[in-house]
Design a protein around this motif. Structure first.
Motif, PDB file in Angstrom:
ATOM      1  N   UNK A 169      19.720   1.106  -4.040  1.00 53.13           N
ATOM      2  CA  UNK A 169      21.037   0.708  -4.540  1.00 53.13           C
ATOM      3  C   UNK A 169      21.273  -0.797  -4.364  1.00 53.13           C
ATOM      4  N   UNK A 170      22.399  -1.276  -4.912  1.00 50.64           N
ATOM      5  CA  UNK A 170      22.750  -2.708  -4.899  1.00 50.64           C
ATOM      6  C   UNK A 170      22.741  -3.281  -3.483  1.00 50.64           C
ATOM      7  N   UNK A 171      23.074  -2.426  -2.478  1.00 51.57           N
ATOM      8  CA  UNK A 171      23.134  -2.900  -1.079  1.00 51.57           C
ATOM      9  C   UNK A 171      21.883  -2.501  -0.307  1.00 51.57           C
ATOM     10  N   UNK A 172      20.805  -2.218  -1.059  1.00 51.60           N
ATOM     11  CA  UNK A 172      19.510  -1.820  -0.482  1.00 51.60           C
ATOM     12  C   UNK A 172      19.506  -0.454   0.196  1.00 51.60           C
ATOM     13  N   UNK A 173      20.581   0.293   0.039  1.00 54.19           N
ATOM     14  CA  UNK A 173      20.564   1.683   0.518  1.00 54.19           C
ATOM     15  C   UNK A 173      19.544   2.466  -0.303  1.00 54.19           C
ATOM     16  N   UNK A 174      18.706   3.278   0.349  1.00 53.89           N
ATOM     17  CA  UNK A 174      17.769   4.131  -0.384  1.00 53.89           C
ATOM     18  C   UNK A 174      18.477   5.443  -0.698  1.00 53.89           C
ATOM     19  N   UNK A 175      18.640   5.719  -1.992  1.00 54.89           N
ATOM     20  CA  UNK A 175      19.344   6.938  -2.420  1.00 54.89           C
ATOM     21  C   UNK A 175      18.326   8.027  -2.730  1.00 54.89           C
ATOM     22  N   UNK A 176      18.528   9.201  -2.170  1.00 55.58           N
ATOM     23  CA  UNK A 176      17.665  10.364  -2.439  1.00 55.58           C
ATOM     24  C   UNK A 176      18.176  11.019  -3.721  1.00 55.58           C
ATOM     25  N   UNK A 177      17.749  10.511  -4.853  1.00 54.97           N
ATOM     26  CA  UNK A 177      18.288  10.979  -6.132  1.00 54.97           C
ATOM     27  C   UNK A 177      17.594  12.251  -6.620  1.00 54.97           C
ATOM     28  N   UNK A 178      18.349  13.033  -7.397  1.00 47.57           N
ATOM     29  CA  UNK A 178      17.808  14.271  -7.997  1.00 47.57           C
ATOM     30  C   UNK A 178      18.195  14.305  -9.466  1.00 47.57           C
ATOM     31  N   UNK A 179      17.234  14.121 -10.334  1.00 45.74           N
ATOM     32  CA  UNK A 179      17.474  14.327 -11.759  1.00 45.74           C
ATOM     33  C   UNK A 179      17.173  15.799 -12.052  1.00 45.74           C
ATOM     34  N   UNK A 180      18.146  16.500 -12.632  1.00 37.49           N
ATOM     35  CA  UNK A 180      18.010  17.950 -12.831  1.00 37.49           C
ATOM     36  C   UNK A 180      17.754  18.212 -14.308  1.00 37.49           C
ATOM     37  N   UNK A 181      16.604  18.802 -14.616  1.00 39.45           N
ATOM     38  CA  UNK A 181      16.123  18.934 -15.988  1.00 39.45           C
ATOM     39  C   UNK A 181      15.996  20.406 -16.362  1.00 39.45           C
ATOM     40  N   UNK A 182      16.733  20.832 -17.386  1.00 38.98           N
ATOM     41  CA  UNK A 182      16.657  22.208 -17.878  1.00 38.98           C
ATOM     42  C   UNK A 182      16.007  22.210 -19.253  1.00 38.98           C
ATOM     43  N   UNK A 183      14.878  22.910 -19.376  1.00 39.29           N
ATOM     44  CA  UNK A 183      14.131  22.922 -20.646  1.00 39.29           C
ATOM     45  C   UNK A 183      14.240  24.288 -21.319  1.00 39.29           C
ATOM     46  N   UNK A 184      14.766  24.304 -22.556  1.00 34.66           N
ATOM     47  CA  UNK A 184      14.734  25.527 -23.357  1.00 34.66           C
ATOM     48  C   UNK A 184      13.552  25.419 -24.322  1.00 34.66           C
ATOM     49  N   UNK A 185      12.792  26.489 -24.477  1.00 35.65           N
ATOM     50  CA  UNK A 185      11.562  26.482 -25.308  1.00 35.65           C
ATOM     51  C   UNK A 185      10.632  25.352 -24.914  1.00 35.65           C
ATOM     52  N   UNK A 186      10.209  25.333 -23.665  1.00 30.76           N
ATOM     53  CA  UNK A 186       9.391  24.213 -23.188  1.00 30.76           C
ATOM     54  C   UNK A 186       8.090  24.031 -23.965  1.00 30.76           C
ATOM     55  N   UNK A 187       7.621  25.073 -24.645  1.00 30.94           N
ATOM     56  CA  UNK A 187       6.347  24.965 -25.367  1.00 30.94           C
ATOM     57  C   UNK A 187       6.508  24.209 -26.690  1.00 30.94           C
TER      58      UNK A 187
ATOM     59  N   UNK B  52      25.526  12.154 -16.565  1.00 31.30           N
ATOM     60  CA  UNK B  52      25.283  11.941 -15.139  1.00 31.30           C
ATOM     61  C   UNK B  52      26.109  12.949 -14.343  1.00 31.30           C
ATOM     62  N   UNK B  53      25.574  13.388 -13.181  1.00 26.60           N
ATOM     63  CA  UNK B  53      26.285  14.399 -12.377  1.00 26.60           C
ATOM     64  C   UNK B  53      26.796  13.849 -11.063  1.00 26.60           C
ATOM     65  N   UNK B  54      26.330  12.674 -10.679  1.00 27.71           N
ATOM     66  CA  UNK B  54      26.799  12.090  -9.420  1.00 27.71           C
ATOM     67  C   UNK B  54      28.191  11.499  -9.619  1.00 27.71           C
ATOM     68  N   UNK B  55      28.883  11.254  -8.519  1.00 30.25           N
ATOM     69  CA  UNK B  55      30.198  10.614  -8.618  1.00 30.25           C
ATOM     70  C   UNK B  55      30.215   9.332  -7.791  1.00 30.25           C
ATOM     71  N   UNK B  56      31.193   8.495  -8.108  1.00 31.21           N
ATOM     72  CA  UNK B  56      31.231   7.147  -7.541  1.00 31.21           C
ATOM     73  C   UNK B  56      31.679   7.166  -6.082  1.00 31.21           C
TER      74      UNK B  56
ATOM     75  N   UNK C  56      21.017  11.396 -12.064  1.00 31.72           N
ATOM     76  CA  UNK C  56      21.660  11.076 -10.793  1.00 31.72           C
ATOM     77  C   UNK C  56      21.827   9.560 -10.646  1.00 31.72           C
ATOM     78  N   UNK C  57      22.626   9.166  -9.630  1.00 33.62           N
ATOM     79  CA  UNK C  57      22.747   7.759  -9.247  1.00 33.62           C
ATOM     80  C   UNK C  57      23.107   6.840 -10.414  1.00 33.62           C
ATOM     81  N   UNK C  58      23.935   7.378 -11.322  1.00 30.60           N
ATOM     82  CA  UNK C  58      24.418   6.537 -12.437  1.00 30.60           C
ATOM     83  C   UNK C  58      25.569   5.658 -11.969  1.00 30.60           C
ATOM     84  N   UNK C  59      26.340   6.183 -11.000  1.00 29.61           N
ATOM     85  CA  UNK C  59      27.629   5.566 -10.683  1.00 29.61           C
ATOM     86  C   UNK C  59      27.666   4.891  -9.321  1.00 29.61           C
ATOM     87  N   UNK C  60      26.490   4.416  -8.863  1.00 30.85           N
ATOM     88  CA  UNK C  60      26.439   3.751  -7.547  1.00 30.85           C
ATOM     89  C   UNK C  60      26.313   2.250  -7.738  1.00 30.85           C
TER      90      UNK C  60
END
Ligand SMILES: [Zn+2]
Length: 337
Positions: A100-118, A128-132, A183-187
């Motif tokens: 992050x901007x203040x060098x904090x290491x954020x443990x981010x999680x991007x959550x991916x849902x695939x329909x018909x992955x083939x 984005x799902x994170x909040x400020x 994730x981490x869109x709003x930090x």
């Protein structure tokens, strides 16, 4: 997302020099079978349920602020992954350390849902799902360092996409559909703390995914980003990066909204140039993306008076706005085959 950029070339420069932070990653994949792959015939567009979407927004807010590195954030991540699985998607939770901007290491999680992955022919929907962690524009300075509920800014886009996922799970779709909660869109660097200005401090999750997609060489026909899509009487002007990256898709979506009777929410007018997740998905994956985001030219910050304040609560979420956006996006993706 970052405050409005005044149509300068600054925004364009963003595109040119992305990629500024170190990271490392881990992926866990759990698969469930999808029942949508062999449906080639035209499928009637499902009916989006605004009440259901509203409840998905409330469910997120009930976890508390979803700030990276917090228990509330981790609990909500599990909830979102489980919901996508429940609707029949193959789910990947992409974990990444982002700085992050203040060098904090954020443990981010991007959550991916695939329909018909083939399927190779894919459409991408994201929010984005994170909040400020700050309320940098709150009237009361005493509470600016207190995290916000993010009902609209973080909750609403995800709520609409969960309802769309539920409908795809029920009706099927001929194409591959990916729903990504970044994730981490709003930090991003806060306005109320005096620090030397840094670039690219927003959208850290999509910046990471853009360089390390969940599938090698991942691509999609196009992408639609939803951000702050729940306020009463919200207006979604045509965002300028979206016009630049994907003018035909902007036309398709705004025309569809108009045809459905939601023209009151989707004026055929130009809005701002907003640094949001779509900029990095465009820039790093070369996928034409648009951003459906509230725009209020009368408010100082252009996003509505609740933006990045403690007014961003469920009180200001309207089922009708969620329905207008959700049904429009559903109609657009079900017009594709
Ligand atoms: Zn925000």
């Amino acid at each position: 997302m970052q405050r409005l950029l005044k149509y300068t070339t600054a925004g364009l420069a963003i595109m040119a020099n992305l990629l500024f932070f170190s990271c490392n990653s881990k992926q866990s994949t759990k698969t469930t079978n999808t029942k949508t792959s062999n449906t080639k015939k035209a499928i009637a567009t499902p009916v989006f349920n605004g009440d259901s979407a509203y409840q998905y927004v409330a469910n997120q807010v009930n976890f508390g602020p979803r700030v990276p590195n917090t228990d509330e954030h981790a609990a909500c991540a599990t909830y979102l992954a489980d919901e996508l699985k429940r609707f029949g998607a193959d789910v990947i939770v992409q974990e990444a350390d982002v700085v992050a901007f203040d060098n904090t290491v954020l443990k981010a999680k991007n959550i991916i849902g695939q329909f018909n992955p083939e399927q190779n022919n894919r459409l991408l929907l994201f929010a984005h799902w994170d909040t400020r962690p700050f309320a940098d524009y709150d009237k009361d300075p005493a509470i600016r360092n207190k995290p916000i509920d993010g009902a609209n800014d973080g909750g609403s886009g995800v709520g609409v996409l969960l309802e769309i996922a539920r409908q795809i799970g029920k009706s099927g779709h001929p194409l591959g559909i990916d729903i990504i909660f970044f994730d981490a869109e709003d930090y991003g660097q806060p306005a109320h703390i005096n620090l030397p200005q840094k670039d690219h401090t927003w959208c850290l999750g999509s910046q990471y995914w853009g360089q390390n997609p969940h599938r090698d060489n991942y691509t999609a026909r196009y992408g639609i980003l939803l951000d702050m899509v729940g306020a009463p009487n919200a207006l979604f002007y045509q965002e300028r990066y979206s016009i630049q990256f994907a003018p035909d898709l902007v036309k398709k979506v705004w025309n569809k909204a108009y045809d459905l009777g939601y023209g009151n929410h989707f004026p055929f007018e130009l809005g701002g140039m907003i640094t949001d997740d779509h900029v990095y998905v465009n820039g790093l994956r070369n996928i034409p993306c648009i951003d459906i985001i509230q725009y209020d030219p009368s408010s100082e910050q252009s996003f509505g008076s609740y933006w990045h304040t403690h007014d961003d609560t469920m009180e200001f979420i309207d089922k009708n706005t969620l329905k207008a956006v959700g049904q429009t996006v559903l109609e657009v993706i079900y017009s594709e085959n």
